[in-house]
Design a protein around this motif. Structure first.
Motif, PDB file in Angstrom:
ATOM      1  N   LYS A   1       0.882   4.305  -2.819  1.00  0.00           N
ATOM      2  CA  LYS A   1       0.797   5.733  -2.502  1.00  0.00           C
ATOM      3  C   LYS A   1       1.983   6.481  -3.093  1.00  0.00           C
ATOM      4  CE  LYS A   1      -1.526   4.960   1.960  1.00  0.00           C
ATOM      5  NZ  LYS A   1      -1.390   5.118   3.438  1.00  0.00           N
TER       6      LYS A   1
ATOM      7  N   ILE B   1      -6.519   5.887   0.893  1.00  0.00           N
ATOM      8  CA  ILE B   1      -6.241   5.159  -0.344  1.00  0.00           C
ATOM      9  C   ILE B   1      -7.310   5.473  -1.385  1.00  0.00           C
ATOM     10  CG2 ILE B   1      -6.130   2.880  -1.411  1.00  0.00           C
ATOM     11  CD1 ILE B   1      -3.654   3.375   0.095  1.00  0.00           C
TER      12      ILE B   1
ATOM     13  N   LEU C   1       0.833  -1.202   0.000  1.00  0.00           N
ATOM     14  CA  LEU C   1       0.000   0.000   0.000  1.00  0.00           C
ATOM     15  C   LEU C   1       0.867   1.251   0.000  1.00  0.00           C
ATOM     16  CD1 LEU C   1      -2.827  -0.985   2.523  1.00  0.00           C
ATOM     17  CD2 LEU C   1      -2.879  -1.060   0.036  1.00  0.00           C
TER      18      LEU C   1
END
Length: 242
Positions: A76, A106, A72
């Motif tokens: 980003k 997100i 994740l």
């Protein structure tokens, strides 16, 4: 050489790439991001209109929490660092996959990427995030069932086009070519409906080692394939009538 309008890639092998070098898996994922950058540039240079990449599957949440966090974080970083360049290059970003349960930061990041680049047309980059082919089909069936229950349509009027329009990929052409790296020979729940007549090419290289030259070689292999879409080629027709 015939250039496919839509290429989809299963970017596989980051972990094995890192393990072979005695590095943590995060190093493999970072190298994979660089391979993605190069692939986007290659697709744009070669005149490919659509590039779909399998970035994070709905099954990836079962990985160790530390690895999920790393993935994740890289997503980003990719969007924050590369979005401006993608926008300048005329790349339009679209995201497919379930969003309802994503963390707000997100989800907002994905929406920002889509809204900023919505007017671009040089290359359509489709990011499959929190995506699974079966999940996508189930969600599509729920939409259609709700329309039937509400009287907006009938079960008798449901066609393959009805299903396609209910999928995340509505408005996106089916992939002409699906490439998978790492030597594995399966779709792994990726674009199950859309890849019904796609050409499949499985490469032995791990994703971080995927180069522009290997991309071009995959396109050369595609260009000599004969796509029949369930029909027969002219040679078959001549032979059967002789």
């Amino acid at each position: 050489m015939t250039t496919p309008a839509h290429v989809a890639i299963i970017m596989d092998g980051n972990g094995r790439w890192a393990k072979a070098r005695g590095l943590p898996r995060l190093a493999g994922h970072r190298a994979g991001v660089e391979a993605l950058r190069q692939s986007v540039k290659t697709a744009s240079r070669l005149g490919i209109e659509w590039l779909t990449v399998y970035a994070f599957s709905s099954e990836n949440w079962s990985r160790p929490p530390s690895e999920v966090s790393d993935l994740l974080g890289l997503l980003k970083l990719f969007i924050r660092r590369d979005l401006a360049e993608l926008h300048r290059s005329g790349v339009r970003v679209r995201v497919i996959g379930e969003r309802d349960d994503l963390q707000p930061d997100i989800r907002l990041l994905l929406e920002e990427a889509e809204s900023l680049t919505a007017g671009n047309g040089a290359l359509n980059l489709v990011i499959a995030f929190n995506y699974g082919g079966r999940d996508e089909i189930v969600r599509a069936m729920r939409k259609i069932a709700a329309d039937v229950e509400a009287g907006r349509t009938s079960s008798a009027s449901i066609t393959p086009q009805t299903v396609s329009e209910a999928l995340d990929t509505n408005g996106i052409p089916d992939p002409d070519l699906v490439i998978r790296t790492s030597g594995e020979m399966r779709l792994s729940n990726f674009l199950l409906w859309q890849a019904a007549y796609s050409e499949l090419i499985f490469l032995p290289c791990l994703w971080p080692d995927f180069t522009p030259e290997q991309f071009e070689e995959a396109l050369r292999q595609f260009s000599v394939r004969e796509r029949r879409f369930g029909g027969r080629n002219e040679r078959d027709v001549v032979s059967s009538s002789a």
